[in-house]
Design an enzyme around this catalytic site. Sequence first.
Site, short mmCIF file in Angstrom:
data_model
loop_
_atom_site.label_atom_id
_atom_site.label_comp_id
_atom_site.label_asym_id
_atom_site.label_seq_id
_atom_site.Cartn_x
_atom_site.Cartn_y
_atom_site.Cartn_z
N ARG A 44 -19.06 7.45 -9.72
CA ARG A 44 -18.84 7.78 -8.31
C ARG A 44 -19.79 8.85 -7.82
O ARG A 44 -19.75 9.22 -6.65
CB ARG A 44 -17.42 8.32 -8.15
CG ARG A 44 -16.40 7.28 -7.78
CD ARG A 44 -15.05 7.98 -7.79
NE ARG A 44 -14.17 7.51 -6.78
CZ ARG A 44 -13.24 6.58 -6.99
NH1 ARG A 44 -13.12 5.99 -8.16
NH2 ARG A 44 -12.44 6.22 -6.01
N ARG A 78 -0.27 -0.58 1.46
CA ARG A 78 0.02 -0.48 0.02
C ARG A 78 0.92 0.72 -0.29
O ARG A 78 1.91 0.57 -1.00
CB ARG A 78 -1.28 -0.37 -0.78
CG ARG A 78 -1.02 -0.31 -2.29
CD ARG A 78 -2.29 -0.26 -3.10
NE ARG A 78 -3.06 0.96 -2.83
CZ ARG A 78 -4.20 1.28 -3.43
NH1 ARG A 78 -4.71 0.44 -4.30
NH2 ARG A 78 -4.83 2.40 -3.13
N LYS A 131 -11.73 -3.35 -5.42
CA LYS A 131 -12.32 -3.24 -6.77
C LYS A 131 -11.30 -3.62 -7.84
O LYS A 131 -11.60 -4.39 -8.75
CB LYS A 131 -12.81 -1.79 -7.03
CG LYS A 131 -13.84 -1.29 -6.04
CD LYS A 131 -14.34 0.11 -6.38
CE LYS A 131 -13.29 1.19 -6.34
NZ LYS A 131 -12.76 1.50 -4.99
N ARG A 184 0.31 3.79 -2.02
CA ARG A 184 0.24 4.57 -3.26
C ARG A 184 0.32 6.07 -2.89
O ARG A 184 0.21 6.41 -1.71
CB ARG A 184 -1.10 4.26 -3.95
CG ARG A 184 -1.14 4.54 -5.43
CD ARG A 184 -2.40 3.96 -6.07
NE ARG A 184 -3.61 4.66 -5.66
CZ ARG A 184 -4.84 4.25 -5.89
NH1 ARG A 184 -5.04 3.10 -6.54
NH2 ARG A 184 -5.89 4.94 -5.49
N ARG A 230 -10.95 10.29 1.51
CA ARG A 230 -11.53 9.46 0.44
C ARG A 230 -12.74 8.68 0.98
O ARG A 230 -13.75 8.52 0.28
CB ARG A 230 -10.48 8.50 -0.13
CG ARG A 230 -9.46 9.21 -1.04
CD ARG A 230 -8.14 8.48 -1.14
NE ARG A 230 -8.21 7.19 -1.80
CZ ARG A 230 -7.25 6.26 -1.70
NH1 ARG A 230 -6.14 6.49 -1.00
NH2 ARG A 230 -7.38 5.11 -2.34
#
Length: 179
Positions: free
Chosen positions: A85, A124, A13, A126, A137
């Site tokens: 969401r 990644r 996104k 994070r 998630r």
Amino acid sequence: MNIIFLGAPGSGKGTQSALLVEKHQLTHLSTGDMLRAEIAAGSALGLQAKAVMDAGELVSDEIVIAMIAQRLSQATGVLFDGFPRTLSQAQALDALLAEKGLSITHVIELKVDSEEIVSRLLARGRADDNEQTIRNRLNVFESQTKPLVDYYNAQGKLHSVVGVGSVDEIHAQIERHLS
Ligand code: AP5
């Protein structure tokens, strides 16, 4: 144009938003970025949000709707990234836009399978990209956000795009849906 990017964590996104915002001069509203800015600023809201985000749960509807409402008053042509969401957030957004005589024009659903997502996000790294949080998630996405696919499909606004392949090819497919 008022566009929503709907997709699981790590579906691309943010990556695709950056390309669309530049090309179409849209205002980029990412609730994840706003919350991370609150954490970086050490605000009370940031402290509260950090624990929730680290666990991979959703920050309360009340907080994120207020953040969007505050920024929407000056914005024209918006790209919503990571918002709404939940069904409550989607209904609140429709109401906020209707007050301005506006509405969502396109909802782009990015479809990526879970194992691809886990490997992307682990690479990644994070703060919320550890395997346990990523899997939570994904569960939260399935239970709380996926129902929005039906919500926007019923409004005739849903465009589904496979989010696997090169970033440029996915961008080209999105552009075809917008034109
Ligand atoms: P948020 O910041 O929205 O994160 P997210 O939805 O988990 O999404 P990501 O940023 O992880 O992924 P993305 O889909 O943007 O993909 P990206 O382009 O970065 O939310 C974080 C948290 O904040 C939530 O868990 C929640 O707690 C809270 N929150 C936020 N909004 C909320 C709301 N509305 N209500 C309640 N709580 C809220 O790409 C991911 C990786 O993949 C990158 O490394 C990228 O380089 C790579 N990549 C991108 N495209 C490709 C491709 N085509 N091929 C290979 N790799 C790719």
